[in-house]
Design an enzyme around this catalytic site. Structure first.
Site, PDB file in Angstrom:
ATOM      1  N   GLU A  79     -10.178 -10.380 -11.063  1.00 32.96           N
ATOM      2  CA  GLU A  79      -9.906  -9.875  -9.714  1.00 32.96           C
ATOM      3  C   GLU A  79     -11.148  -9.903  -8.831  1.00 32.96           C
ATOM      4  O   GLU A  79     -11.059 -10.180  -7.619  1.00 32.96           O
ATOM      5  CB  GLU A  79      -9.337  -8.454  -9.794  1.00 32.96           C
ATOM      6  N   ILE A 106      -6.602  -3.858  -9.110  1.00 32.93           N
ATOM      7  CA  ILE A 106      -7.400  -4.219  -7.940  1.00 32.93           C
ATOM      8  C   ILE A 106      -8.819  -3.662  -8.023  1.00 32.93           C
ATOM      9  O   ILE A 106      -9.724  -4.123  -7.315  1.00 32.93           O
ATOM     10  CB  ILE A 106      -6.701  -3.733  -6.648  1.00 32.93           C
ATOM     11  N   HIS A 148       0.629   0.347 -14.625  1.00 31.73           N
ATOM     12  CA  HIS A 148       1.451  -0.537 -13.789  1.00 31.73           C
ATOM     13  C   HIS A 148       2.234   0.253 -12.750  1.00 31.73           C
ATOM     14  O   HIS A 148       3.309  -0.181 -12.303  1.00 31.73           O
ATOM     15  CB  HIS A 148       2.442  -1.344 -14.649  1.00 31.73           C
TER      16      HIS A 148
END
Length: 356
Positions: A79, A106, A148
Site C-alpha cells: 500500500e 490503508i 476487514h
C-alpha cells in the site's frame, strides 16, 4: 443545498433512450471509472488484483481489457508503494485512481497520503498538485472481523489538504467518483461495502434487499458529476435532524420509518468539504440533532459534527445532541450486531431526543 444542480442533462431515472437504467453500487463505480478513462487518457487505475481480475469486489472489471495494461494494472501487495506511485504520477500530469483493497490496509500508505499527497500543493507553492483519488471499501456488516470492517474516515478528515467522500447510493457513487477524479487535490473515496449490492436497513435477520427496486439505483449513461461539498436531503420532517453518511443513511431511514418519525435525514456525501449550510438550515428548523456513524466513538467524525452544531446552532437546540456510533473497541466478529449502530441503539437515541 440545491435539489437540481447535480442532476444529469438527461432526465434522472432515464437513459438516452428513455428507459430506466438500474445499477448496483459496484456497477455504478465501474461505470464512473469507464466514463472517466474514456474522457481523459491521463486517468489510470491500479492496485492489488485491480487489473486482470477486476478487483476483489469486481469494481474494475473489464477496464484492463478495454484500456490496456498501461492504464489498468495490478500492483504488488504494498500500500505504501501504491500510494507513492500515485503521488508521482499525479505530480507529472496523470490522474491516478489507486485502489486499496480494504480500508483496513490503508495504514501502510498513511504516511505517504498525509506527509506527501496532502501537502504537495502547499510545499511546492502550487507548482505541483496531487490529483489522485484513492478508492477503498470500508465499514462492517459483512462478518469481516477486526481486519476487514474498519471505518477510518476521521483520520483523513483531520489532515489538511485531503477531501473525504462517502457515497450512499449508486447514483451518488458514480457522480461523486467522477467529480473526485476531476479534482486537483487528493481525495479519499470510501465505498461502504455492506451496500455494494443493495441498501441495508440494519435488520440483519430480514431478507437481503438489492438495488434494483430502489429509486437511487437509477444511474444515467454517460457523464455527470455531483459537486463535492453538497449534502443530500433524503427525507424531510420537523421532529429532528439526522446527520449521517454511507450505510447508516439507509439504517437511520428504516428506523425512522418503523417508528413513524418525520425527520430531516441529511446524507452528508462528503465529510471534507462539509455542507455546513445544509446542516445549519436543518438543525435550526428542527431544534434537535442525531448523529449516526459506524466508526468508533472517540474522535470519530461525529464529534466534529457535534461541535459544529453546538457552535452554530446552540440557541436553536431544544435537547442535547445525540450520537450513535461504533464502540471504542476493535470490530468484533462474534458480536458484530452489538457493535453495529443498528435499530436498537438508534431507536433508544430517538426516544431520548423526542421524549418531551
Amino acid at each position: 443545498m440545491s435539489e437540481t444542480k447535480d442532476q444529469p442533462k438527461v432526465e434522472q431515472g432515464r437513459d438516452a433512450t428513455g428507459n430506466d437504467r438500474r445499477l448496483n453500487m459496484i456497477e455504478a463505480i465501474n461505470d464512473a471509472l469507464d466514463v472517466s478513462m474514456e474522457k481523459d487518457d491521463n486517468v489510470v487505475v491500479f492496485g492489488e488484483d485491480v487489473g486482470y481480475f477486476g478487483g476483489v469486489f469486481r469494481c474494475t472489471a473489464g477496464l484492463q481489457e478495454k484500456y490496456g495494461k498501461s492504464r489498468a494494472f495490478d500492483t504488488p501487495i504494498s500500500e505504501c508503494g501504491i500510494v507513492a506511485a500515485a503521488i508521482g504520477m499525479g505530480a507529472y500530469g496523470l490522474r491516478p485512481v489507486p485502489e486499496i483493497q480494504f480500508a483496513d490496509y490503508i495504514y501502510p500508505g498513511y504516511d505517504q497520503i498525509i506527509s506527501e499527497a496532502a501537502r504537495l500543493r502547499y510545499r511546492s507553492a502550487g507548482e505541483y498538485t496531487a490529483p489522485i483519488t484513492i478508492r477503498s471499501p470500508f465499514g462492517g456488516g459483512i462478518f469481516g472481523g477486526q481486519t476487514h470492517s474498519q471505518s477510518p474516515e476521521s483520520l483523513f478528515t483531520h489532515a489538511s489538504g485531503i477531501k473525504t467522500v462517502i457515497p450512499a447510493t449508486p447514483y451518488d457513487a458514480k457522480g461523486l467518483l467522477i467529480a473526485a477524479i476531476e479534482d486537483n487535490d487528493p481525495v479519499i473515496f470510501f465505498e461502504p461495502k455492506r451496500i455494494y449490492n443493495g441498501p441495508f436497513d440494519g435488520f440483519f435477520d430480514r431478507p437481503v434487499k438489492n438495488w434494483k427496486s430502489h429509486p437511487d439505483s437509477v444511474v444515467p449513461e454517460g457523464y455527470y458529476r455531483i459537486p463535492l461539498g453538497e449534502a443530500r436531503l433524503v427525507t424531510e420532517g420537523e421532529q429532528l435532524t439526522v446527520l449521517t453518511y454511507g450505510t447508516m443513511v439507509h439504517v437511520a431511514k428504516a428506523v425512522l420509518e418503523e417508528k413513524g418519525i418525520e425527520a430531516d435525514i441529511l446524507d452528508l456525501r462528503t465529510l471534507v468539504p462539509l455542507d455546513m449550510d445544509a446542516i445549519e438550515k436543518s438543525v435550526k428548523k428542527t431544534g434537535k440533532c442525531l448523529i449516526v456513524h459506524e466508526a468508533t466513538r472517540t474522535s470519530g467524525f461525529g464529534a466534529e459534527l457535534s461541535a459544529l452544531v453546538q457552535e452554530r446552532c446552540f440557541y436553536h437546540l431544544e435537547a442535547p445532541i445525540q450520537r450513535v456510533t461504533g464502540f471504542d473497541t476493535p470490530y468484533p466478529h462474534s458480536l458484530e450486531w452489538a457493535y453495529f449502530p443498528g435499530p436498537v441503539r438508534i431507536g433508544a437515541a430517538l426516544d431520548t431526543l423526542l421524549k418531551d
